[in-house]
Scaffold this active site. Structure first.
Site, PDB file in Angstrom:
ATOM      1  CB  SER A 190     -20.299  59.730  77.989  1.00 24.39           C
ATOM      2  OG  SER A 190     -19.825  60.449  79.107  1.00 24.39           O
ATOM      3  CE  LYS A 242     -28.114  73.125 101.335  1.00 24.91           C
ATOM      4  NZ  LYS A 242     -27.649  71.776 101.526  1.00 24.91           N
TER       5      LYS A 242
END
Lengths: 377, 196
Positions: A190, A242
């Site tokens: 990765s 949020k």
């Protein structure tokens, strides 16, 4: 004995004062006035004469001229020999030969081991992307370092930290014009492979693990655990999104879609970077860039790796790319002071607060956020 | 004007030549009246030689500001050392002038000019690098010897006493450093043992 001129202390047998040069009589007192008892004028010793002033010796002038010539030569060598650090000079020339003969060209070695994240404390000795980035820059700045080897052994890490190091590698290649070779240890998965693909060449062992090209957003839902404990989250927020990714409740479809868009875009950045770095079109890369891992031999077949070999092969390759003749000298990224400070902090920290180390490991294992990381490790 | 400049140059050259050939005469000349400019010039030459030598060995770029700093540092260190050793000499019964000591120390530092040819050689021929470092070590001891000799000639000390005076600041500094390291180690050990 006291000198009659400057009143300094003198050895008794001194004929002249070493401080002021004034001649002295054989006995103490004022020169020329004291006469031995019974001695007549014929027995008066003549006053010692001051040595005549000589004209400057030729040899001291010659030395001064020689020194001036040496200074001139030294300045000329420095100005020509260190001009345009890192720039390619056409032809050999005395200056290039001087540099080659005076300081053996070397390859810089930087080790990037473990998960790649930003430093937790911000201290210069703390492990993290900032420290690695600084090491890359410092080694690339050195004139004798003609190439870099990145020793990568990492499952990846946070997107920001990986891209920080990616930028540092690109600058070395583009601004300093120095080749960078990646050598893979156990794994470059990765984010680790993100960095390897930024290098000019990638060397891996046949059994190294590479790949896992993809992005992950770690998220956890501990709502049921909290329910068992009698805990209920009750946030007050300015917008409905949020607390997106909050572990205290399931993700809504809208939130999932939003995060998926972020993931897709970040994945596109990863794919583009590997495509540009390896020279493989994105379309050809996409089928194998689904997060799967490869061993070194498989990665070599897919052209994700340039050479199967070990660290020595990587050093030789870096030297070859830099035009270094023979086996290059290796300069590592060690910094004694930072190592000592880091050891002190961990040693004292573990003694004073042993739970800190455990908490740090737990934090690394349970990070929430966008990552280029292979979670199989 | 040319005549006076020539005589000043000759006077300086005389002084330096005497320092090499006839140290007692050089000490006497310096003792008559300190020539600060001579001392400063000598420290400047030493600073220039050291800076260029190190730059050649490391092949680091020439930086005028660093060069100036090197020369200023030499002069400042010379002022400090001359003052300190003059103080110590006076405490141990000697009588002299601090300005003269400064000039004599400046001339002692002129040995560093010999490092430059070795550094130029090392820049062309890397195998000469160890010889350069040996040369630097020898020159360092030579500079110390010349300082001791200057103190002997100026204050009328025995050579042994002069050596002791010259080495005293370095020994004191070493002792202070060892004491500081010992205190640091004690502090660290105490901090580690806090958990018990």
């Amino acid at each position: 004995m006291i000198c009659s001129s400057c009143r300094m202390q003198l050895p008794d047998e001194a004929t002249s004062c070493p401080h002021c040069g004034a001649p002295q009589s054989a006995i103490s007192g004022t020169p020329g006035r004291d006469i031995p008892v019974g001695a007549g004028p014929a027995d008066t010793p003549p006053p010692p004469q001051e040595p005549p002033r000589r004209t400057p010796r030729v040899w001291i002038r010659a030395l001064a001229v020689l020194y001036g010539a040496t200074v001139f030569l030294a300045v000329a060598v420095l100005l020509r020999g260190t001009d345009g650090a890192g720039s390619q000079r056409s032809g050999g020339g005395l200056s290039k030969r001087l540099i080659l003969s005076a300081r053996r060209e070397a390859v810089g070695w930087i080790s990037i081991h473990g998960p790649i994240y930003h430093s937790a404390s911000g201290n210069v000795w703390d492990r993290g992307a900032e420290r690695w980035g600084r090491k890359i820059r410092e080694l690339a700045e050195k004139q004798e370092i003609k190439a870099l080897v990145l020793d990568i052994d990492s499952p990846g890490g946070s997107v920001g930290a990986v891209q920080e190091l990616y930028g540092a590698i690109q600058r070395v290649r583009q601004e300093k014009k120095k080749p960078v070779v990646a050598v893979v240890g156990d794994m470059a998965a990765s984010g680790g492979y993100y960095l390897a693909s930024a290098c000019d060449k990638v060397v891996a062992h046949p059994g190294s693990l590479l790949g896992s090209i993809g992005v992950i957003f770690n998220s956890m839902n501990v709502q049921q655990l909290f329910a068992k404990l009698g805990i209920r989250a009750d946030p007050i927020k300015s917008g409905k999104l949020k607390d997106i990714g909050s572990p205290t409740r399931p993700m809504t479809p809208e939130e999932r879609l939003l995060l998926q868009q972020i993931i897709d875009d970040t994945y596109g950045q990863f794919l583009r970077a590997v495509s540009q770095g390896r020279g493989i079109p994105e379309e050809a890369l996409r089928p194998i860039a689904d997060g799967r891992i490869f061993n070194g031999r498989q990665a070599f077949d897919y052209k994700l790796v340039d050479q199967l070999g070990d660290s020595q092969d990587a050093v030789r390759l870096a030297g070859k790319l830099a035009g270094i003749v023979g086996t290059p000298r290796v300069v590592r990224d060690s910094d004694s002071l930072e190592t000592v400070l880091g050891l002190l902090e961990s040693s004292i920290g573990q003694r004073l607060r042993p739970e800190t180390a455990i908490l740090r490991e737990l934090r690394d294992a349970t990070r929430v956020g966008l990552e280029y990381r292979w979670l199989g490790f | 004007m040319d005549g006076s400049m020539t005589s000043v140059r000759e006077g300086i050259l005389d002084l330096v030549a005497d320092f090499i050939e006839n140290p007692a005469r050089a000490a006497a000349t310096a003792g008559r009246g300190p020539r600060w400019c001579v001392g400063l010039a000598c420290f400047g030459v030493a600073g220039l030689s050291l800076y260029l030598s190190q730059s050649l060995v490391r092949l680091s770029p020439l930086n005028p500001a660093s060069l100036l700093l090197a020369c200023v540092w030499q002069a400042a260190a010379g002022v400090f050392m001359a003052s300190l050793l003059h103080l110590l000499a006076e405490w141990s019964g000697g009588r002299g002038r601090v300005g003269s000591v400064f000039v004599l120390f400046g001339m002692s530092q002129l040995v560093w000019a010999l490092a430059l040819p070795m550094a130029v050689l090392a820049a062309f021929w890397r195998a000469a690098l160890p010889a350069y470092w040996i040369c630097v070590t020898v020159l360092a001891f030579s500079a110390l010897y010349l300082r001791a000799r200057s103190l002997r000639d100026h204050y009328g000390f025995a050579m042994g006493k002069a050596w002791l005076l010259v080495l005293f600041p370095y020994l004191a500094g070493l002792l202070l450093l060892m004491a500081a390291l010992a205190l640091l180690a004690i502090g660290l050990v105490s901090a580690v043992r806090l958990s018990f």
